[in-house]
Design a protein around this motif. Sequence first.
Motif, PDB file in Angstrom:
ATOM      1  N   GLY A 155      10.359  -3.718 -17.636  1.00  0.00           N
ATOM      2  CA  GLY A 155      10.958  -2.872 -17.212  1.00  0.00           C
ATOM      3  C   GLY A 155      11.844  -4.261 -15.689  1.00  0.00           C
ATOM      4  O   GLY A 155      12.813  -3.945 -15.695  1.00  0.00           O
ATOM      5  N   ASN A 156      11.253  -5.519 -15.517  1.00  0.00           N
ATOM      6  CA  ASN A 156      11.827  -6.331 -14.873  1.00  0.00           C
ATOM      7  C   ASN A 156      12.323  -6.871 -15.796  1.00  0.00           C
ATOM      8  O   ASN A 156      14.223  -7.214 -15.284  1.00  0.00           O
ATOM      9  CB  ASN A 156      10.997  -6.921 -14.451  1.00  0.00           C
ATOM     10  CG  ASN A 156       9.578  -6.653 -13.545  1.00  0.00           C
ATOM     11  OD1 ASN A 156       9.583  -5.605 -13.847  1.00  0.00           O
ATOM     12  ND2 ASN A 156       9.405  -7.359 -12.576  1.00  0.00           N
ATOM     13  N   ILE A 200      15.818  -4.693 -16.184  1.00  0.00           N
ATOM     14  CA  ILE A 200      16.761  -4.599 -14.136  1.00  0.00           C
ATOM     15  C   ILE A 200      17.762  -3.983 -14.494  1.00  0.00           C
ATOM     16  O   ILE A 200      18.385  -3.368 -13.876  1.00  0.00           O
ATOM     17  CB  ILE A 200      15.720  -5.269 -13.667  1.00  0.00           C
ATOM     18  CG1 ILE A 200      15.622  -4.068 -12.267  1.00  0.00           C
ATOM     19  CG2 ILE A 200      15.930  -6.532 -13.378  1.00  0.00           C
ATOM     20  CD1 ILE A 200      14.939  -3.190 -11.736  1.00  0.00           C
ATOM     21  N   THR A 244      19.434  -1.031 -13.428  1.00  0.00           N
ATOM     22  CA  THR A 244      20.250  -0.668 -11.783  1.00  0.00           C
ATOM     23  C   THR A 244      21.886   0.088 -12.302  1.00  0.00           C
ATOM     24  O   THR A 244      22.642   0.839 -11.009  1.00  0.00           O
ATOM     25  CB  THR A 244      20.489  -1.983 -10.750  1.00  0.00           C
ATOM     26  OG1 THR A 244      21.101  -3.380 -11.597  1.00  0.00           O
ATOM     27  CG2 THR A 244      19.236  -2.340 -10.842  1.00  0.00           C
ATOM     28  N   VAL A 247      10.916  -1.497  -8.166  1.00  0.00           N
ATOM     29  CA  VAL A 247      10.478  -1.666  -9.921  1.00  0.00           C
ATOM     30  C   VAL A 247       9.012  -2.799  -9.959  1.00  0.00           C
ATOM     31  O   VAL A 247       8.302  -2.069 -10.309  1.00  0.00           O
ATOM     32  CB  VAL A 247      11.479  -1.640 -10.566  1.00  0.00           C
ATOM     33  CG1 VAL A 247      11.667  -1.942 -12.157  1.00  0.00           C
ATOM     34  CG2 VAL A 247      13.265  -0.719 -10.434  1.00  0.00           C
ATOM     35  N   SER A 256       5.983  -1.539  -7.664  1.00  0.00           N
ATOM     36  CA  SER A 256       5.947   0.333  -8.421  1.00  0.00           C
ATOM     37  C   SER A 256       4.672   0.697  -9.083  1.00  0.00           C
ATOM     38  O   SER A 256       3.299   1.104  -9.536  1.00  0.00           O
ATOM     39  CB  SER A 256       6.521   1.079  -8.636  1.00  0.00           C
ATOM     40  OG  SER A 256       7.015   0.651  -8.866  1.00  0.00           O
ATOM     41  N   LEU A 290      11.968   6.530 -12.495  1.00  0.00           N
ATOM     42  CA  LEU A 290      11.770   4.927 -13.814  1.00  0.00           C
ATOM     43  C   LEU A 290      10.930   4.631 -12.405  1.00  0.00           C
ATOM     44  O   LEU A 290      10.251   3.694 -12.878  1.00  0.00           O
ATOM     45  CB  LEU A 290      12.994   4.225 -12.334  1.00  0.00           C
ATOM     46  CG  LEU A 290      13.038   2.417 -12.759  1.00  0.00           C
ATOM     47  CD1 LEU A 290      13.176   2.119 -13.858  1.00  0.00           C
ATOM     48  CD2 LEU A 290      14.444   1.658 -11.781  1.00  0.00           C
ATOM     49  N   LEU A 291      10.881   4.617 -11.455  1.00  0.00           N
ATOM     50  CA  LEU A 291       9.598   4.395 -10.607  1.00  0.00           C
ATOM     51  C   LEU A 291       8.178   5.239 -11.081  1.00  0.00           C
ATOM     52  O   LEU A 291       6.638   4.039 -10.734  1.00  0.00           O
ATOM     53  CB  LEU A 291       9.550   4.966  -8.762  1.00  0.00           C
ATOM     54  CG  LEU A 291      11.248   3.861  -8.414  1.00  0.00           C
ATOM     55  CD1 LEU A 291      10.857   4.493  -6.347  1.00  0.00           C
ATOM     56  CD2 LEU A 291      10.555   2.329  -8.481  1.00  0.00           C
ATOM     57  N   ARG A 324       6.994   3.097 -13.752  1.00  0.00           N
ATOM     58  CA  ARG A 324       6.603   2.097 -13.893  1.00  0.00           C
ATOM     59  C   ARG A 324       5.023   2.008 -13.097  1.00  0.00           C
ATOM     60  O   ARG A 324       4.368   0.879 -12.994  1.00  0.00           O
ATOM     61  CB  ARG A 324       7.507   1.007 -12.411  1.00  0.00           C
ATOM     62  CG  ARG A 324       8.553   0.878 -13.701  1.00  0.00           C
ATOM     63  CD  ARG A 324       8.918  -0.264 -14.146  1.00  0.00           C
ATOM     64  NE  ARG A 324       7.773  -0.080 -15.712  1.00  0.00           N
ATOM     65  CZ  ARG A 324       7.506  -1.418 -16.070  1.00  0.00           C
ATOM     66  NH1 ARG A 324       7.271  -2.550 -15.588  1.00  0.00           N
ATOM     67  NH2 ARG A 324       6.660  -0.778 -17.216  1.00  0.00           N
TER      68      ARG A 324
END
Length: 388
Positions: A25-26, A29, A33, A46, A49, A100-101, A104
Amino acid sequence: MKQKLHILPIIILSQFACTSTWFAGNAIIESLTKKLDFGPEIISYVISSVQFGFIVGTLIFGILMIADRFSPSRVFMICAFLASISNLSLTYPQLNVGGLLLARFSTGFFLAGIYPVGMKIAADYYEKGLGKALGYLVGALVLGTAFPFLIKGSPFASHPDKVIMLTSGITALGGLLLFLLVPNGPYRVASATLKLSAGPKLFQNFEFKKAAFGYFGHMWELYAFWAFTPIAIQWFAIKSGSNISVSLWSGIVIALGGLSCAYGGILSQRIGSKKVALAALIASGFICLISPLLFSLPIYLFLVGWCLWGIAVTADSPQFSNLVASAVAPELKGTALTLVNCIGFAITIISIQLLGSLQSIIPITLLFIPLAIGPLLGVYYLLAKKNN
């Protein structure tokens, strides 16, 4: 006891594959966004989490002694499948911030059945030479962490959805591979009963406490450094007018730590895990303190300095795990590793959120200095003497 030659390579390969979801996810990112019309402030949420999910997962796994009571290979496979599904949900077209959160968080939760359980499996196979085995194993985890950045920075899978689908696919494959080819180890001692007080009592063991608190200092620095490395490289690229790939160089910085884990494991065979961990803490702590100077260097010298930091910041991780595992009884190794991971990752949330808050207050050139607190405390505890 001589082990089958395929055991360690399969554990390493599976650990690499299954931890690729950690920073998936990073790595995308920026596109997330834009998709969600959210500002850069979501980045730390993010990241945190995933860490929070891992903390909750390791806490539950540790309290219930999952890795010590059940077949660790089976636990690893089930968690790999569930982490893969959680990660894949990032490609959902109607994804919102809450989704999303949650995605993650759940990925982090199931990683609790992968990272510490993978170390537990290695401990079940390698009574001697565990520091070396864990060096390779944690090196694989670091490479897995870097993998999404590396493929995002390449033409092969530059589209965000491809990054997610590829990391999800190899995670499921890695879990299946380990389950089919790595049975329970010869040194595994299963816990027949649930002992809810086992975890807290471990801290009465002086050697365990030293290793645990040294690891906590290491964790204060590690994930915050990884999380904000792309931001530092992007800032420097903009400042210098360079067109370097932020994703590719972030992946390189993290991946180099995998090599230092492996080399540290080999070196631990000669000088011991404690000395390797101590040297790495001192080196990374020193770079924390001089980090403002790195921002004044030309772009490629800056990148060299950041790569050296990436090497130093991870070399101690597997050696702390070896010190933790070696300090406890065989039937408590899984619980000990899981508990220490749980607390260590709770600490990462604090340091990540601290840097996220400081980001808008102080210049980025000073942002990484607070990370030196961790190595300093780690060195202090490693050198602590028992009071008679």
